[in-house]
Enzyme design. Structure first.
Site, PDB file in Angstrom:
ATOM      1  N   ASP A   1     -23.490  -1.839 -46.297  1.00 53.84           N
ATOM      2  CA  ASP A   1     -22.270  -2.494 -45.842  1.00 53.84           C
ATOM      3  C   ASP A   1     -21.074  -1.584 -46.079  1.00 53.84           C
ATOM      4  O   ASP A   1     -21.087  -0.747 -46.985  1.00 53.84           O
ATOM      5  CB  ASP A   1     -22.085  -3.812 -46.610  1.00 53.84           C
ATOM      6  CG  ASP A   1     -20.970  -4.661 -46.049  1.00 53.84           C
ATOM      7  OD1 ASP A   1     -20.709  -4.575 -44.835  1.00 53.84           O
ATOM      8  OD2 ASP A   1     -20.348  -5.404 -46.824  1.00 53.84           O
TER       9      ASP A   1
ATOM     10  N   HIS B   1     -20.462   4.184 -38.898  1.00 58.49           N
ATOM     11  CA  HIS B   1     -21.909   3.991 -38.777  1.00 58.49           C
ATOM     12  C   HIS B   1     -22.632   5.322 -38.593  1.00 58.49           C
ATOM     13  O   HIS B   1     -23.715   5.535 -39.152  1.00 58.49           O
ATOM     14  CB  HIS B   1     -22.220   3.050 -37.612  1.00 58.49           C
ATOM     15  CG  HIS B   1     -21.660   1.670 -37.786  1.00 58.49           C
ATOM     16  ND1 HIS B   1     -21.898   0.914 -38.919  1.00 58.49           N
ATOM     17  CD2 HIS B   1     -20.856   0.913 -36.985  1.00 58.49           C
ATOM     18  CE1 HIS B   1     -21.284  -0.263 -38.796  1.00 58.49           C
ATOM     19  NE2 HIS B   1     -20.646  -0.272 -37.639  1.00 58.49           N
TER      20      HIS B   1
ATOM     21  N   LEU C   1     -44.091   6.008 -49.339  1.00 57.24           N
ATOM     22  CA  LEU C   1     -43.061   4.973 -49.330  1.00 57.24           C
ATOM     23  C   LEU C   1     -43.170   4.087 -48.098  1.00 57.24           C
ATOM     24  O   LEU C   1     -43.343   4.581 -46.979  1.00 57.24           O
ATOM     25  CB  LEU C   1     -41.678   5.630 -49.367  1.00 57.24           C
ATOM     26  CG  LEU C   1     -40.472   4.706 -49.142  1.00 57.24           C
ATOM     27  CD1 LEU C   1     -40.300   3.747 -50.320  1.00 57.24           C
ATOM     28  CD2 LEU C   1     -39.202   5.534 -48.933  1.00 57.24           C
TER      29      LEU C   1
END
Length: 214
Positions: A22, A39, A133
């Site tokens: 965020d 972004h 992962l």
């Protein structure tokens, strides 16, 4: 001096970390730029986080990349985010494979534009054999949507005679969540200084440690 990674007791690291990404848009606005500028710059931070978790041996990393509420943002920003998503996936898949990272997606995929949906499916297939992962991208995701959808499907299976209502418990519900194949997060991190969960993994975060950065 001993490298930082060698100073970390890996036996005490969480198996699953969830992050609410965020503040990129607000960061850009503070610099007098359009929100998409933030972004674009956020992609580099995500790359560093993912590669760091892979290096540390974290088993699962869930990133809240795009919520269902984000569809209500200005169309120009939404279109830019979808284009950024596709461009990033194309560039990052070779890196994911190099680092043995397996990609997963949770959320209402039916809401994604066709070109983004196809790109994601290709990326999922191309990383499906990796064993390191597990990178879980929450796209077009809403925890309330997830819970409602789970209850609907449980109801359908009860109606079909697959489930006995008397046997329903918390484990039953977990099996119908989009995260049924993953352990619950042990640590949730939110950037930007906001102190809220914002409809993210509401059920799964019941026992997680919550950490908010400014």
């Amino acid at each position: 001096m001993q490298p930082l990674i060698e100073q970390i007791d890996t036996t005490r690291l969480p198996k699953h970390i969830a992050i609410i990404m965020d503040g990129n848009g607000r960061w850009a606005e503070e610099k007098g730029q359009e929100r998409l500028y933030g972004h674009f710059h956020g992609v580099e931070s995500v790359r560093n986080i993912v590669e760091g978790c892979a290096e540390l041996g974290i088993g699962y990393l869930t990133l809240y990349a795009f919520s269902t509420e984000n569809w209500d943002r200005p169309q120009q920003e939404v279109d830019g985010l979808m284009a950024l998503l596709v461009d990033t996936i194309r560039k990052e898949v070779p890196i994911l494979n190099k680092n043995n990272i397996k990609l997963h997606v949770i959320g209402n995929m039916d809401m994604l534009p066709r070109f983004a949906f196809q790109e994601l499916n290709e990326a999922l297939e191309m990383t499906s054999q990796n064993t390191g992962l597990n990178l879980v991208m929450a796209l077009s995701y809403s925890s309330r949507w997830e819970l409602v959808n789970a209850v609907k499907n449980i109801g359908l299976d009860v109606k079909a005679g697959i489930i006995d209502p008397a046997t329903i418990n918390e484990h039953t519900l977990q099996q119908y969540l989009t995260t049924s194949n993953f352990p619950d997060p042990e640590l949730m991190i939110r950037t930007s200084g906001e102190y809220r969960i914002s409809n993210f993994l509401l059920y799964q975060l019941a026992y997680a440690e919550l950490y908010f950065t400014t």
